[in-house]
Design a protein around this motif. Structure first.
Motif, PDB file in Angstrom:
ATOM      1  N   UNK A  72      37.054   9.748  -1.210  1.00 32.27           N
ATOM      2  CA  UNK A  72      37.366  11.129  -1.593  1.00 32.27           C
ATOM      3  C   UNK A  72      36.124  11.859  -2.072  1.00 32.27           C
ATOM      4  N   UNK A  73      35.313  11.203  -2.871  1.00 36.45           N
ATOM      5  CA  UNK A  73      34.128  11.866  -3.410  1.00 36.45           C
ATOM      6  C   UNK A  73      33.116  12.197  -2.330  1.00 36.45           C
ATOM      7  N   UNK A  74      33.067  11.380  -1.268  1.00 33.49           N
ATOM      8  CA  UNK A  74      32.125  11.627  -0.178  1.00 33.49           C
ATOM      9  C   UNK A  74      32.444  12.917   0.569  1.00 33.49           C
ATOM     10  N   UNK A  75      33.739  13.286   0.583  1.00 29.21           N
ATOM     11  CA  UNK A  75      34.151  14.460   1.359  1.00 29.21           C
ATOM     12  C   UNK A  75      34.745  15.567   0.486  1.00 29.21           C
ATOM     13  N   UNK A  76      34.436  15.514  -0.796  1.00 27.55           N
ATOM     14  CA  UNK A  76      34.906  16.532  -1.732  1.00 27.55           C
ATOM     15  C   UNK A  76      36.432  16.659  -1.685  1.00 27.55           C
ATOM     16  N   UNK A  77      37.098  15.530  -1.569  1.00 28.87           N
ATOM     17  CA  UNK A  77      38.562  15.476  -1.571  1.00 28.87           C
ATOM     18  C   UNK A  77      39.027  14.913  -2.909  1.00 28.87           C
ATOM     19  N   UNK A  78      40.331  14.887  -3.103  1.00 31.49           N
ATOM     20  CA  UNK A  78      40.899  14.406  -4.363  1.00 31.49           C
ATOM     21  C   UNK A  78      41.579  13.057  -4.150  1.00 31.49           C
ATOM     22  N   UNK A  79      41.316  12.078  -5.019  1.00 35.75           N
ATOM     23  CA  UNK A  79      42.128  10.853  -4.967  1.00 35.75           C
ATOM     24  C   UNK A  79      43.523  11.167  -5.501  1.00 35.75           C
ATOM     25  N   UNK A  80      44.526  10.789  -4.750  1.00 34.51           N
ATOM     26  CA  UNK A  80      45.919  11.048  -5.136  1.00 34.51           C
ATOM     27  C   UNK A  80      46.762   9.810  -4.886  1.00 34.51           C
ATOM     28  N   UNK A  81      47.964   9.802  -5.433  1.00 34.18           N
ATOM     29  CA  UNK A  81      48.931   8.775  -5.088  1.00 34.18           C
ATOM     30  C   UNK A  81      49.594   9.158  -3.769  1.00 34.18           C
ATOM     31  N   UNK A  82      50.261   8.196  -3.151  1.00 31.05           N
ATOM     32  CA  UNK A  82      50.972   8.476  -1.907  1.00 31.05           C
ATOM     33  C   UNK A  82      52.034   9.551  -2.126  1.00 31.05           C
ATOM     34  N   UNK A  83      52.769   9.443  -3.191  1.00 30.27           N
ATOM     35  CA  UNK A  83      53.823  10.421  -3.472  1.00 30.27           C
ATOM     36  C   UNK A  83      53.246  11.820  -3.686  1.00 30.27           C
ATOM     37  N   UNK A  84      52.090  11.892  -4.320  1.00 36.74           N
ATOM     38  CA  UNK A  84      51.476  13.202  -4.543  1.00 36.74           C
ATOM     39  C   UNK A  84      51.059  13.851  -3.229  1.00 36.74           C
ATOM     40  N   UNK A  85      50.523  13.056  -2.322  1.00 33.16           N
ATOM     41  CA  UNK A  85      50.126  13.600  -1.012  1.00 33.16           C
ATOM     42  C   UNK A  85      51.351  14.123  -0.266  1.00 33.16           C
ATOM     43  N   UNK A  86      52.403  13.336  -0.243  1.00 29.82           N
ATOM     44  CA  UNK A  86      53.608  13.738   0.486  1.00 29.82           C
ATOM     45  C   UNK A  86      54.257  14.976  -0.118  1.00 29.82           C
ATOM     46  N   UNK A  87      54.125  15.141  -1.429  1.00 35.88           N
ATOM     47  CA  UNK A  87      54.773  16.264  -2.107  1.00 35.88           C
ATOM     48  C   UNK A  87      53.935  17.538  -2.107  1.00 35.88           C
ATOM     49  N   UNK A  88      52.662  17.425  -1.741  1.00 37.19           N
ATOM     50  CA  UNK A  88      51.753  18.570  -1.802  1.00 37.19           C
ATOM     51  C   UNK A  88      51.970  19.491  -0.595  1.00 37.19           C
ATOM     52  N   UNK A  89      52.471  20.677  -0.860  1.00 38.49           N
ATOM     53  CA  UNK A  89      52.762  21.612   0.236  1.00 38.49           C
ATOM     54  C   UNK A  89      51.501  22.167   0.888  1.00 38.49           C
TER      55      UNK A  89
ATOM     56  N   UNK B 243      57.098   3.143   7.693  1.00 34.79           N
ATOM     57  CA  UNK B 243      57.592   3.819   6.493  1.00 34.79           C
ATOM     58  C   UNK B 243      56.835   5.115   6.236  1.00 34.79           C
ATOM     59  N   UNK B 244      55.524   5.104   6.463  1.00 33.65           N
ATOM     60  CA  UNK B 244      54.734   6.311   6.214  1.00 33.65           C
ATOM     61  C   UNK B 244      54.957   7.374   7.286  1.00 33.65           C
ATOM     62  N   UNK B 245      55.159   6.954   8.527  1.00 36.98           N
ATOM     63  CA  UNK B 245      55.501   7.933   9.569  1.00 36.98           C
ATOM     64  C   UNK B 245      56.781   8.669   9.177  1.00 36.98           C
ATOM     65  N   UNK B 246      57.789   7.900   8.788  1.00 45.73           N
ATOM     66  CA  UNK B 246      59.062   8.501   8.422  1.00 45.73           C
ATOM     67  C   UNK B 246      58.935   9.369   7.168  1.00 45.73           C
TER      68      UNK B 246
END
Length: 337
Positions: free
Chosen positions: A44-61, A77-80
């Motif tokens: 994440x730091x290499x690309x100026x992104x944020x480390x998040x949990x899986x649930x946070x990524x899925x919930x982020x609109x 499971x992740x595809x679904x």
């Protein structure tokens, strides 16, 4: 518009996909998750992104699509989950190691309208796409015999072999997809032979390291695939397609183009060492096709159905190896074997 991406998995293949995302001016890596927090933070730091949990990524609109580069047992499971969260999905191969789970995933994907692409990157190699374009244009007439060579430079670590699903699901599955793509069909029968010739520990783990698989299509066309976990001279990736009016060949990509011609003979460089060197361009081109599908509504070039077909061929190859006979593919696809 820029496609905001959440990455699942910060290992070797996640790093490859992160480079492709960053190299495309219409996509941006904004979040990374991994079971190893330090790996997620580092990528994440290499690309100026944020480390998040899986649930946070899925919930982020604000995240439009997810890339699944985590272990194979997480893919379905992740595809679904991605679909249910309204996100487009790019998933590394294979869909799953279990064909029934992959087919169930296909049913779910078929009932929604978000793009879902499987990462069979070799379809996007410029040499192979040029060969297919020539074939599709009829330059050698009807295809009759396809030969695929795929030799790794060295076997993978034993710990990886034990969880990979075996040579057919991990390595040859690329070649099964290539054969279906080039011939625009799935085979009628699969006949596999194999042995453990390189590392006895691979055999003890229940796998093989050397194989030849023959695919026969319903119109008589034949594809032969040669796989080995070791080629001392480097990563050997070649195609030959014999047609009624000629032959199309795609050779290895070499470390350099210098040819040394002396009294001692004529020598050239070895093939590029492994897939990270050999196929880096194809990863970027494949990623661009996914971005185009999501943002421009273009067709997904590699579907979940393609992934299911390749996995079914891998299962048929395993059955053929165990039983010493050719195996029909259709009953496996229909789940009656």
């Amino acid at each position: 518009m820029t496609l905001n991406i959440g990455m699942f998995g910060a290992g070797r293949i996640g790093i490859v996909h992160a480079r492709s995302i960053a190299g495309n001016n219409r996509s941006k890596l904004v979040a990374v998750t991994d079971l190893v927090p330090q790996a997620a933070h580092s990528l994440a730091s290499e690309y100026d992104a944020a480390p998040m949990s899986a649930d946070e990524i899925l919930a982020d609109s604000n995240i439009d699509a997810i890339v699944i580069a985590s272990s194979t047992n997480t893919h379905v499971d992740l595809i679904e989950a991605g679909i249910n969260a309204g996100k487009a999905v790019f998933c590394e191969k294979p869909v799953d190691l279990d064909l029934s789970r992959a087919k169930a995933c296909l049913d779910i994907v078929a009932g929604q309208d978000r793009p879902v692409m499987i990462g069979f990157n070799r379809r996007f190699d410029p040499n192979f796409t040029t060969l297919k374009s020539a074939f599709d244009a009829g330059e050698v007439g009807k295809g009759e015999l396809l030969s695929i060579t795929s030799f790794d430079p060295a076997p993978p670590p034993l710990d990886y072999v034990k969880v990979s699903g075996g040579l057919f699901c991990d390595m040859a599955i690329h070649d099964f997809d290539m054969a279906c793509w080039l011939f625009d069909a799935v085979p009628e029968t699969v006949n596999a032979t194999g042995a453990c010739l390189i590392d006895p520990e691979i055999g003890k783990a229940g796998d093989i390291d050397t194989a030849v698989i023959t695919l026969r299509f319903d119109d008589g066309r034949i594809a032969t695939i040669r796989n080995s976990r070791r080629a001392a001279y480097g990563y050997d990736q070649r195609l030959e397609l014999l047609g009624e009016r000629g032959l199309l060949s795609a050779g290895n990509v070499l470390e350099n183009t210098v040819i040394k011609s002396t009294l001692d003979g004529i020598n050239s460089a070895k093939p590029e060492y492994f897939f990270l060197e050999r196929y880096m361009r194809s990863y970027g081109i494949g990623w661009a096709s996914f971005v185009d599908a999501v943002l421009d509504g273009k067709a997904i070039p590699v579907s979940v159905s393609d992934g299911v077909n390749a996995l079914a061929i891998a299962e048929a190859a395993g059955l053929s190896l165990a039983q010493g006979r050719a195996v029909e593919l259709d009953p496996i696809l229909k789940g009656v074997v």
